[in-house]
Write a protein that holds these residues in place. Structure first.
Motif, PDB file in Angstrom:
ATOM      1  N   ASN A 120      17.623  26.523   5.022  1.00  0.00           N
ATOM      2  CA  ASN A 120      18.059  27.645   5.083  1.00  0.00           C
ATOM      3  C   ASN A 120      18.967  27.978   4.031  1.00  0.00           C
ATOM      4  O   ASN A 120      19.008  27.334   3.100  1.00  0.00           O
ATOM      5  N   GLN A 149      25.087  36.975  14.275  1.00  0.00           N
ATOM      6  CA  GLN A 149      23.998  36.554  13.389  1.00  0.00           C
ATOM      7  C   GLN A 149      22.704  37.115  13.822  1.00  0.00           C
ATOM      8  O   GLN A 149      22.465  37.006  15.031  1.00  0.00           O
ATOM      9  N   HIS A 150      21.779  36.939  12.910  1.00  0.00           N
ATOM     10  CA  HIS A 150      20.356  37.447  13.232  1.00  0.00           C
ATOM     11  C   HIS A 150      19.771  36.730  11.848  1.00  0.00           C
ATOM     12  O   HIS A 150      19.936  36.715  10.858  1.00  0.00           O
ATOM     13  N   LEU A 151      18.375  36.283  12.332  1.00  0.00           N
ATOM     14  CA  LEU A 151      17.719  35.646  11.361  1.00  0.00           C
ATOM     15  C   LEU A 151      16.039  35.306  11.877  1.00  0.00           C
ATOM     16  O   LEU A 151      16.053  35.406  12.779  1.00  0.00           O
ATOM     17  N   PRO A 193      19.039  34.661   7.160  1.00  0.00           N
ATOM     18  CA  PRO A 193      19.359  36.213   7.788  1.00  0.00           C
ATOM     19  C   PRO A 193      18.379  37.403   7.382  1.00  0.00           C
ATOM     20  O   PRO A 193      17.702  37.443   6.211  1.00  0.00           O
TER      21      PRO A 193
END
Length: 178
Positions: free
Chosen positions: A70, A149-151, A173
């Motif tokens: 990541n 958070q967004h991924l 993200p």
């Protein structure tokens, strides 16, 4: 009288051929569907472990040579990956959600490629019995629930010793997909 004897034989032969065909096709189709369910279960357990802060559950999801990538870096092996995740903000204090209809998978033998969207929602201070956590694209239904958070993730799972394990994870993200 001839028609009565021919019809049952033809019918019996057709049933035999259909049964033989279905029997030979069913195990493969059944095996693929069972693999798809096992891979989906692996994704669900990943979200459960992060949501609950369950170190042992997260540790058990990875193959011995798994790679997690990541923007923060690359982590190798179950221990290093789990320690990174356990030190992440929100470990055990958020709800990690993934939409079923946004998960894709392709399975070939003992390897599966899959992708999913992960939405991490802050649940600290909320009553889990009365707070809806469902989200919709480009916002959420409850203003008290904050998406922190967004991924988007792409993963590989491998089947080893009759068990599916995460082998690679690449996440970053990104925008909420429609």
């Amino acid at each position: 009288m001839l028609a009565k004897k021919v019809l049952p034989r033809t019918f019996a032969a057709s049933c035999f051929l259909l049964g033989a065909t279905m029997t030979s096709m069913f195990p493969a189709a059944r095996g693929t569907e069972l693999a798809r369910l096992a891979v989906k279960d692996l994704e669900i357990k990943f979200h459960e472990a992060f949501t609950c802060g369950d170190y042992d559950l997260m540790l058990g999801l990875w193959s011995d040579d798994a790679v997690f990538t990541n923007p923060a870096g690359t982590f190798v092996g179950p221990t290093e990956i789990t320690e990174f995740l356990a030190s992440s903000p929100g470990w055990g204090n958020v709800s990690s959600l993934s939409s079923n209809y946004k998960s894709l998978s392709a399975i070939q033998g003992n390897t599966a490629q899959f992708a999913f969207e992960c939405i991490i929602v802050d649940v600290s201070g909320l009553d889990p019995l009365y707070t809806p956590l469902s989200t919709i694209p480009f916002g959420n239904q409850n203003p008290e629930v904050e998406i922190v958070q967004h991924l988007n993730a792409t993963c590989t799972a491998v089947k080893r010793r009759n068990r599916w394990l995460l082998d690679s994870f690449s996440g970053a993200p990104g925008p909420i997909m429609p």
